[in-house]
Design an enzyme around this catalytic site. Structure first.
Site, mmCIF file in Angstrom:
data_model
loop_
_atom_site.group_PDB
_atom_site.id
_atom_site.type_symbol
_atom_site.label_atom_id
_atom_site.label_comp_id
_atom_site.label_asym_id
_atom_site.label_seq_id
_atom_site.Cartn_x
_atom_site.Cartn_y
_atom_site.Cartn_z
ATOM 1 N N ILE A 148 17.269 -2.062 12.647
ATOM 2 C CA ILE A 148 16.864 -2.874 11.507
ATOM 3 C C ILE A 148 15.733 -2.232 10.711
ATOM 4 O O ILE A 148 15.398 -2.693 9.619
ATOM 5 C CB ILE A 148 16.442 -4.290 11.952
ATOM 6 C CG1 ILE A 148 15.349 -4.223 13.025
ATOM 7 C CG2 ILE A 148 17.628 -5.077 12.454
ATOM 8 C CD1 ILE A 148 14.857 -5.601 13.470
ATOM 9 N N ALA A 149 15.096 -1.196 11.254
ATOM 10 C CA ALA A 149 14.027 -0.511 10.520
ATOM 11 C C ALA A 149 13.786 0.838 11.181
ATOM 12 O O ALA A 149 14.101 1.043 12.359
ATOM 13 C CB ALA A 149 12.747 -1.335 10.511
ATOM 14 N N GLY A 204 8.188 6.761 10.778
ATOM 15 C CA GLY A 204 7.872 8.085 11.273
ATOM 16 C C GLY A 204 7.672 8.143 12.769
ATOM 17 O O GLY A 204 7.820 9.204 13.384
ATOM 18 N N MET A 205 7.355 7.005 13.403
ATOM 19 C CA MET A 205 7.054 7.000 14.833
ATOM 20 C C MET A 205 8.175 6.428 15.685
ATOM 21 O O MET A 205 8.132 6.517 16.903
ATOM 22 C CB MET A 205 5.771 6.196 15.085
ATOM 23 C CG MET A 205 4.531 6.818 14.498
ATOM 24 S SD MET A 205 3.095 5.762 14.764
ATOM 25 C CE MET A 205 3.077 5.674 16.554
ATOM 26 N N GLY A 206 9.174 5.802 15.073
ATOM 27 C CA GLY A 206 10.219 5.231 15.895
ATOM 28 C C GLY A 206 11.162 4.352 15.112
ATOM 29 O O GLY A 206 11.062 4.217 13.895
ATOM 30 N N GLN A 207 12.096 3.750 15.851
ATOM 31 C CA GLN A 207 13.067 2.845 15.264
ATOM 32 C C GLN A 207 12.869 1.448 15.847
ATOM 33 O O GLN A 207 12.427 1.297 16.984
ATOM 34 C CB GLN A 207 14.504 3.311 15.562
ATOM 35 C CG GLN A 207 14.840 4.701 15.022
ATOM 36 C CD GLN A 207 14.415 5.810 15.968
ATOM 37 O OE1 GLN A 207 14.608 5.713 17.162
ATOM 38 N NE2 GLN A 207 13.810 6.856 15.428
ATOM 39 N N LYS A 233 11.164 -1.862 19.673
ATOM 40 C CA LYS A 233 10.710 -0.637 19.008
ATOM 41 C C LYS A 233 10.772 0.512 20.001
ATOM 42 O O LYS A 233 10.224 0.422 21.097
ATOM 43 C CB LYS A 233 9.293 -0.800 18.472
ATOM 44 C CG LYS A 233 8.820 0.411 17.654
ATOM 45 C CD LYS A 233 7.515 0.117 16.930
ATOM 46 C CE LYS A 233 7.095 1.273 16.051
ATOM 47 N NZ LYS A 233 5.858 0.987 15.291
ATOM 48 N N ASP A 265 -3.509 0.608 8.320
ATOM 49 C CA ASP A 265 -2.293 0.826 7.539
ATOM 50 C C ASP A 265 -1.802 -0.488 6.950
ATOM 51 O O ASP A 265 -0.608 -0.807 6.971
ATOM 52 C CB ASP A 265 -1.213 1.474 8.404
ATOM 53 C CG ASP A 265 -0.077 2.077 7.561
ATOM 54 O OD1 ASP A 265 -0.302 2.290 6.350
ATOM 55 O OD2 ASP A 265 1.000 2.317 8.107
#
Length: 862
Positions: A172-173, A176-179, A195, A295
């Site tokens: 679903i997303a 840069g660091m993961g899915q 995640k 962030d």
């Protein structure tokens, strides 16, 4: 059959030890059949739920704060034995017994007790759920691997070895660091978000693990909660978290910018500002825990379909005082033109929302003011529907950030602004000057000029929403008077105030003196408003109103007293002392000497024990001097002291019995609604249970007994009471929605029928025989004020006083312009149009008024 030893540890050491079989119970101070009763500082009546079983130890916090194996928990967790459960200063250590246990004692401390209202199905599967704060490292990969995620290319042997797994349905997303995947939890039969790290180095990813650890420490309603962590069959670290159905704030802003009618209707500026304040609440909590986000941007804020607001993606979070660990597998992104991307390495954050100190790489020097800058950027985006910094290249954006070159806040309207494409022309309004000032203060290039805390930032937004001058705009008396008039149009009737409203006051020479003289007639109105705001906890607004009163009539001692009261609860003690002394010099007024004495006591306590402990002295002084509502609002700032106030749950069974005995079904719903408005006596039982100050009627000399409807309580206080009642009873209690209220009142034009005026026994209204307003306020029934509930005839469904007596709070917010809670039914002063069943009235959620009450509902189903 296994048995377990349970050892009870207190501050002085081991208190007792018992042996138990498989059992489930509540830990707390309450004496009840389902409670393992313990006593100690910080322990609540029903503190935590525990289940000792063969499958493992399960623990769930009941809202008071619980540690398992030294870690704060936010969801129900399961761990292996031995394990420790800490509630307040009491710790239970549970271990498996290797020998046959002695018979379990039948004393009240026996652990062999069940909780019939909590149905927990024991699983036959071997399950290992780790405590969220435990992060995967090389030393514990083997252990955590048992909690695996099946990947698309996992072989059958790997899947057979998994005792507990998440099923990944779809991605679903991606970042840069993961899915992030939509996942299914077969054990608890719920959907989750999972995640998975994409930069794992042999099963480890320090940044990813740090994110999981930070999330586990941030148990807050507006921060996404983490469930479990682990390493999958491909040695990729993962963690699961709550799945929120909704869309990001950025998606919402994009939809508004694109002219989506539904989005524009649902997300008005007032609604978006409320969303923003919830984000501020989350960040204030995180900062209190020593955590920076680094962030913050609209893409990292999720707005749920039921109004939830969650701050997401804590991958760049920094714990103040801890050394940075950056994965070597992540580097700065290329200049691709996607300046919404998060950058790692030398510069961390999202360029268009990062602070100038972030942009120059001052990682070690960052503090909470860096997040405040980013929050200012989010507010900018809410107000203008575009990022605060524009540019065609990454270097251009970073240069503008470093130099403080923020884009214009003006909108495009009538070609009056040079704003770029994407400015909110569809909002049909320029950004108010007050919000411009707030935004620019938060985004000041010099961080020393920004807000000192998120609370101060959010406080200015709240002031704006409630019609007060913000601190950022440094408003003068004329601006403050105009705002006051706007908030109080119904009572702002003096000629001088109307002159200001028309903008005809010119401060020069004799005309200025004449205008000030006329304005002095408004001083009593400002003073009355200051008293009202003090009681509702709006201390800054109370000071503003009191300042206006003193400015307009400086020789009135009573105005200096109310100003001193406001300064006192704001802990501006030296200024408060001067205000009380001035009141005494002017001849004194009620409360002047008492206020002066209490201020001297608090100042002495500050000098001796510090400000935090001195606040307790002030709280107690307010409570005994007849300022209970100020004490209650002030007490909310006292942290652990306020949480540990003296609660008395002995009256809860009587309260529940009384409430449940009055429930009636509402046609077309699964709802049971109280046949009467909540009474003063019932409200007092709630206050006693929660250890809150006694209820006071707002009008002195007006007699009201315990069977009269409770008034002078705010919508927010009622909502809190419903949450508390739901918690202690295990049932869902809440205010009725407008639709549910309509179903209960029926299809007639008026609550009593289709005729007008009403008969004397139709309800408690201020209506004379001619159907007009009775200026004596007695009406046909001859009653001044409220009447005991149920004094008039019920409607066809058995509900009393759905019209008259008091205005009733509803549970939903429908006013698209203000977002204010809605009142229904009129009150004892209602007449003419106010008695129509369609009449709705908006009210500030924090206002306490003598005509506002409520009735509550309970679900009829499970």
């Amino acid at each position: 059959m296994s048995h377990w030893s349970v050892t009870l540890h207190g501050a002085a050491g081991i208190l007792s030890a018992v042996e138990a079989g498989e059992s489930q119970f509540v830990i707390g101070t309450e004496t009840a059949s389902d409670v393992f009763t313990v006593h100690g500082e910080g322990v609540m009546p029903r503190h935590a739920w525990v289940w000792i079983s063969e499958a493992g130890l399960q623990v769930e916090d009941l809202g008071a704060g619980t540690l398992v194996n030294g870690y704060q928990i936010t969801e129900r967790v399961q761990v292996e034995y031995p394990a420790s459960v800490q509630v307040g200063e009491i710790t239970l250590v549970i271990e498996v017994k290797a020998v046959q246990p002695a018979p379990v004692s039948s004393a009240p401390s026996s652990m062999d007790i069940t909780i019939p209202q909590r149905s927990v199905t024991k699983s036959n599967a071997s399950i290992e759920v780790t405590i969220p704060q435990r992060t995967p490292t090389r030393s514990n990969v083997k252990k955590i691997t048992q909690t695996n995620i099946p990947s698309a290319d996992s072989n059958a042997a790997d899947e057979a070895a998994n005792h507990f797994r998440y099923t990944l349905v779809r991605e679903i997303a991606r970042g840069g660091m993961g899915q992030i995947y939509f996942g299914e939890d077969p054990q608890l039969k719920r959907n989750v978000a999972v995640k998975v790290s994409s930069v794992s180095e042999g099963g480890e990813d320090p940044r990813f693990s740090k994110e999981a650890e930070v999330l586990a420490q941030l148990a807050h309603p507006n921060i996404v909660p983490i469930y479990n962590i682990g390493v999958d069959g491909q040695s990729r670290p993962f963690y699961s978290m709550k799945l929120v159905k909704g869309r990001t704030l950025q998606a919402v802003l994009n939809a508004i910018r694109d002219g989506d009618a539904a989005a524009m209707k649902e997300h008005t500026r007032a609604t978006l500002l409320t969303v923003f304040r919830k984000v501020c609440d989350a960040m204030a909590f995180a900062h209190a825990k020593g955590v920076l986000h680094r962030d913050l941007k609209p893409e990292n804020i999720m707005v749920g379909e039921y109004g939830e607001v969650l701050v997401m993606d804590w991958g760049l979070a920094k714990v103040l005082g801890e050394r940075e660990e950056v994965s070597s597998a992540v580097s700065r992104v290329n200049d691709t033109g996607d300046y919404g991307m998060t950058m790692e390495g030398e510069v961390m954050g999202t360029p268009q929302y990062m602070s100038p100190e972030q942009a120059v790489g001052m990682v070690a020097e960052l503090d909470t003011r860096s997040d405040i800058y980013s929050l200012g950027g989010i507010l900018y985006a809410i107000l203008t529907l575009r990022p605060p910094i524009d540019g065609t290249t990454l270097d251009e954006v970073l240069t503008k950030v470093k130099n403080g070159h923020i884009s214009s806040l003006l909108t495009v309207r009538g070609n009056k602004s040079s704003g770029s494409v994407g400015t909110p022309a569809k909002m049909q309004a320029e950004v108010p000057e007050a919000l411009q000032a707030v935004t620019l203060k938060a985004m000041a290039t010099d961080r020393n000029k920004r807000y000192g805390s998120v609370e101060a930032f959010a406080g200015d937004i709240e002031r704006y929403q409630n019609g007060f001058a913000t601190q950022a705009e440094e408003a003068g008396i004329l601006r403050r008077v105009r705002l006051w008039v706007a908030r109080n149009r119904a009572i702002a009737t003096s000629a001088a105030v109307l002159v200001i409203l028309m903008g005809k006051v010119v401060f020069d020479g004799q005309r200025a003196a004449l205008a000030i003289k006329r304005l002095s007639a408004s001083a009593p109105i400002f003073a009355a408003r200051a008293h009202e705001l003090l009681r509702s906890g709006e201390f800054a607004g109370a000071l503003e109103a009191a300042d206006n009163a003193v400015d307009l009539e400086p020789r009135n001692a009573s105005y200096h007293v109310v100003r001193g009261n406001a300064l006192q609860v704001l802990m501006r003690l030296e200024a408060a002392q001067k205000a009380f002394l001035r009141a005494v010099e002017l001849g004194g007024a009620e409360g002047a000497i008492e206020g002066q004495r209490l201020t001297e006591e608090v100042l002495a306590a500050v000098a001796k024990n510090g400000e935090e402990k001195a606040k307790l002295v002030l709280y107690e002084g307010l409570s005994v001097s007849g300022r209970q509502y100020e004490a209650m609002e002030f007490g909310k700032e006292l942290g652990d002291f306020w949480k540990a106030r003296k609660q008395d749950l002995s009256g809860v069974p009587e309260l529940v019995r009384r409430l449940e005995s009055k429930l009636l079904p509402v046609p077309g719903t699964e709802l049971l609604m109280s046949s009467t408005e909540m009474t003063i006596g019932e409200w007092k039982l709630y206050l006693k249970a929660e250890g809150l100050p006694n209820w006071q009627h707002p009008v002195k000399g007006l007699e009201q007994g315990d069977e009269h409807p409770v008034v002078n309580v705010s919508w927010k206080e009622v909502k809190k009471m419903c949450v508390w009642l739901s918690k202690v009873t295990g049932k869902e209690w809440r205010l009725p929605t407008n639709a549910e209220w309509d179903a209960a009142v029926g299809n007639n034009m008026y609550p009593w029928g289709d005729y007008y005026p009403p008969n004397w026994d139709d309800g408690n209204y201020s209506i004379g025989k001619d159907g007009k307003n009775d200026r004596l306020r007695a009406g046909l029934d001859g009653i001044i004020g409220t009447a005991p509930v149920g004094s008039f005839k019920p409607n066809a469904l058995g509900f009393y006083d759905l019209g008259g007596n008091v205005w009733e709070c509803t549970g939903d917010e429908i006013d698209e312009k203000t977002g204010l809670p809605t009142l229904r039914g009129g009150g004892h002063l209602a007449y003419e149009n106010f008695t129509n069943v369609q009449c709705r009235w908006g009210v500030n959620g924090e206002d306490r008024l003598g005509q506002i009450g409520f009735r509550i509902t309970c679900r009829s189903g499970p």
